[in-house]
Design a protein around this motif. Structure first.
Motif, PDB file in Angstrom:
ATOM      1  N   UNK A  83       0.811  -1.213   0.000  1.00 59.03           N
ATOM      2  CA  UNK A  83       0.000   0.000   0.000  1.00 59.03           C
ATOM      3  C   UNK A  83       0.838   1.253   0.000  1.00 59.03           C
ATOM      4  N   UNK A  84       0.188   2.375   0.303  1.00 59.29           N
ATOM      5  CA  UNK A  84       0.809   3.687   0.093  1.00 59.29           C
ATOM      6  C   UNK A  84       1.929   4.004   1.070  1.00 59.29           C
ATOM      7  N   UNK A  85       2.075   3.207   2.138  1.00 58.94           N
ATOM      8  CA  UNK A  85       3.083   3.549   3.144  1.00 58.94           C
ATOM      9  C   UNK A  85       4.422   2.863   2.911  1.00 58.94           C
ATOM     10  N   UNK A  86       4.581   2.209   1.768  1.00 63.73           N
ATOM     11  CA  UNK A  86       5.862   1.570   1.445  1.00 63.73           C
ATOM     12  C   UNK A  86       6.660   2.477   0.518  1.00 63.73           C
ATOM     13  N   UNK A  87       7.976   2.381   0.607  1.00 63.85           N
ATOM     14  CA  UNK A  87       8.838   3.147  -0.294  1.00 63.85           C
ATOM     15  C   UNK A  87       9.951   2.240  -0.808  1.00 63.85           C
ATOM     16  N   UNK A  88      10.375   2.510  -2.032  1.00 64.53           N
ATOM     17  CA  UNK A  88      11.543   1.842  -2.596  1.00 64.53           C
ATOM     18  C   UNK A  88      12.785   2.516  -2.024  1.00 64.53           C
ATOM     19  N   UNK A  89      13.789   1.706  -1.667  1.00 66.75           N
ATOM     20  CA  UNK A  89      15.077   2.299  -1.300  1.00 66.75           C
ATOM     21  C   UNK A  89      16.149   1.761  -2.243  1.00 66.75           C
ATOM     22  N   UNK A  90      16.956   2.697  -2.784  1.00 64.47           N
ATOM     23  CA  UNK A  90      18.070   2.306  -3.661  1.00 64.47           C
ATOM     24  C   UNK A  90      19.353   2.746  -2.964  1.00 64.47           C
ATOM     25  N   UNK A  91      19.941   3.871  -3.376  1.00 67.37           N
ATOM     26  CA  UNK A  91      21.160   4.346  -2.712  1.00 67.37           C
ATOM     27  C   UNK A  91      20.891   4.784  -1.276  1.00 67.37           C
ATOM     28  N   UNK A  92      19.695   5.288  -1.046  1.00 65.94           N
ATOM     29  CA  UNK A  92      19.306   5.690   0.308  1.00 65.94           C
ATOM     30  C   UNK A  92      19.841   7.037   0.748  1.00 65.94           C
ATOM     31  N   UNK A  93      20.576   7.733  -0.130  1.00 69.77           N
ATOM     32  CA  UNK A  93      21.212   8.975   0.329  1.00 69.77           C
ATOM     33  C   UNK A  93      20.298  10.198   0.287  1.00 69.77           C
ATOM     34  N   UNK A  94      19.078  10.038  -0.190  1.00 72.32           N
ATOM     35  CA  UNK A  94      18.052  11.077  -0.001  1.00 72.32           C
ATOM     36  C   UNK A  94      17.037  10.590   1.028  1.00 72.32           C
ATOM     37  N   UNK A  95      16.609   9.332   0.870  1.00 69.33           N
ATOM     38  CA  UNK A  95      15.531   8.830   1.718  1.00 69.33           C
ATOM     39  C   UNK A  95      15.958   8.664   3.182  1.00 69.33           C
ATOM     40  N   UNK A  96      17.136   8.073   3.433  1.00 68.61           N
ATOM     41  CA  UNK A  96      17.528   7.854   4.832  1.00 68.61           C
ATOM     42  C   UNK A  96      17.703   9.168   5.599  1.00 68.61           C
ATOM     43  N   UNK A  97      18.345  10.193   5.014  1.00 68.34           N
ATOM     44  CA  UNK A  97      18.386  11.471   5.747  1.00 68.34           C
ATOM     45  C   UNK A  97      16.989  12.025   6.048  1.00 68.34           C
ATOM     46  N   UNK A  98      16.048  11.883   5.106  1.00 70.97           N
ATOM     47  CA  UNK A  98      14.670  12.338   5.357  1.00 70.97           C
ATOM     48  C   UNK A  98      14.028  11.524   6.480  1.00 70.97           C
ATOM     49  N   UNK A  99      14.334  10.223   6.505  1.00 71.98           N
ATOM     50  CA  UNK A  99      13.762   9.365   7.548  1.00 71.98           C
ATOM     51  C   UNK A  99      14.380   9.662   8.912  1.00 71.98           C
TER      52      UNK A  99
END
Lengths: 161, 292
Positions: B26-42
């Motif tokens: 559902x809508x609360x999942x995200x793809x993670x690749x390099x993680x260098x944008x997503x992990x800092x946001x998390x």
């Protein structure tokens, strides 16, 4: 919820129950004997936490431990072998490339990866390679000189391929 | 200590598996690749996905730069370091190398990916402006197949894109053309930082006349912004300093910067003009193979 995470660090599998949100830098540092990797800015800016992942430098504060499963991690503790320093360590010693030492493990691992890929780097190439690390003591001059020293003394220690 | 909120983690072993996992979560999942944008946001709790689908094991399917059917095609999992090093890309679209040289630092570039950069849709991100100027298209794959979206219709707002919760961006496509030249100009506070402002320019010059033009700015509006009035001015004209000056003037007027720690509005408008002019000048020199 914890899951079982296995990370190969310096050639040995380390397995622990951890939450998926455990960052690689903490997974490494919470392993007995492996506090050499430093935990700095936590924002992928400072480079104190750099380790090698399959031979390439990465900032371990911005990698999940779970993402490192199945990959080879190398930390600063792997540089010295049987009591003999890696040329990078010897170069830092000879040319006084550290004062407080906080950036040093990241700088040395970045240097190791550079020399593995490019055994005879120019000063400009060294400066580019270490630009992901911040040193507030040395002004970088001695770090660059130390890495050049290591490039010029590759045979002082036998290194694994 | 910066720690993301709790989440569940799974590794995709195939693209179809990753899409199925997204659909199931559902809508609360995200793809993670390099993680260098997503992990800092998390870590900052600006993003708190309940489930991460790690696609790093799909490198053999999604990490490539190749020439095919009159296009350069770039797999979404291609890392910044590979974009910087690619001779094929530098030959056709030197704007990529210009941009990659000033994206973060070499260690970060070992992880971050083009797909992640575009999907993050940070208004100050560099490759979004590069791809917009090149009029690139992206391939989105989902449970009911694939669709192709123009880069210029990709962003819906800051950090928001057209990618549906069960879709994955898999490829970037850019049409090649003889007589093409492109360049990127960026001003930053310190090496490796996000831009205060940046301009990407792409020109196709045929028989001394500009046949096609793309101009896009980074960090100078709430989203990546294309300067279409400048593109219209350029199309059909002969390249000249006066023309590029005029195009810069339009960029200065049409951008929509916000005052922040990186500078006030009038300064950023000034930057938009100067950087657009410089990027066009270099793009033209490359198209005409007269670059100094």
């Amino acid at each position: 919820m914890s899951v079982q995470i296995t990370v190969n660090i310096n050639g040995e599998d380390v397995t622990r129950e951890e939450e998926p949100r455990k960052l690689l830098v903490h997974f490494i540092r919470e392993t007995p004997g492996l506090t050499g990797t430093h935990w700095g800015c936590d924002t992928s800016n400072c480079g104190a936490c750099v380790v090698l992942m399959d031979g390439k430098p990465v900032k371990s504060c911005t990698v999940l431990a779970a993402m490192a499963q199945g990959h080879q991690i190398r930390t600063v503790e792997s540089l010295e072998r049987d009591g003999r320093l890696d040329p990078v360590q010897q170069g830092f010693h000879e040319l006084h490339a550290l004062q407080c030492g906080f950036c040093t493990p990241g700088m040395m691992m970045t240097a190791r990866a550079l020399l593995d890929a490019n055994p005879d780097p120019s000063e400009a190439e060294i400066r580019t390679a270490i630009s992901g690390g911040i040193c507030r003591c040395t002004g970088y001059k001695n770090i660059v000189a130390a890495i050049r020293w290591a490039a010029e003394h590759p045979a002082t220690v036998e290194q694994e391929a | 200590m910066q720690t993301p909120a709790p989440f569940e983690y799974e590794r995709a072993t195939s693209l179809a598996g990753a899409i199925a996992a997204l659909k199931a979560a559902g809508a609360e999942a995200r793809v993670i690749a390099g993680g260098h944008s997503l992990l800092p946001m998390m870590k900052l709790r600006l993003a708190s996905p309940e489930r991460l689908i790690d696609i790093n094991d799909l490198e053999s399917d999604l990490a490539y730069i190749r020439e095919q059917q009159g296009e350069i095609r770039i797999g979404a999992l291609t890392r910044h370091a590979e974009l910087l090093d690619s001779e094929l890309l530098a030959e056709h679209f030197p704007v990529f190398r210009d941009a990659e040289e000033v994206i973060a630092d070499p260690v970060v570039r070992n992880r971050g990916t083009i797909g992640g950069s575009l999907c993050q849709a940070d208004p100050g991100e560099d490759l979004s402006a590069v791809c917009a100027a090149l009029k690139a298209h992206v391939v989105l794959q989902g449970p009911s197949g694939e669709r192709i979206v123009a880069m210029r219709e990709f962003q819906l707002g800051p950090y928001v894109t057209v990618v549906a919760p069960d879709e994955i961006l898999t490829e970037v496509r850019i049409r090649t053309s003889p007589g093409a030249g492109s360049a990127y100009e960026k001003v930053e506070r310190r090496a490796g930082d996000f831009a205060i402002g940046a301009a990407a320019a792409a020109l196709e010059i045929e028989g001394g006349t500009i046949a096609a033009a793309g101009v896009a700015l980074s960090a100078l509006a709430p989203t990546t912004i294309e300067i279409t009035r400048a593109e219209e001015l350029l199309r059909g004209a002969r390249p000249s300093e006066e023309l590029f000056e005029q195009a810069g003037g339009i960029a200065s007027e049409d951008c929509a910067p916000m005052a922040d720690g990186r500078g006030p509005v009038d300064y950023k408008r000034h930057l938009a003009g100067v950087l657009t002019k410089r990027a066009l000048r270099r793009a033209a020199a490359r198209a005409l193979q007269t670059e100094a």
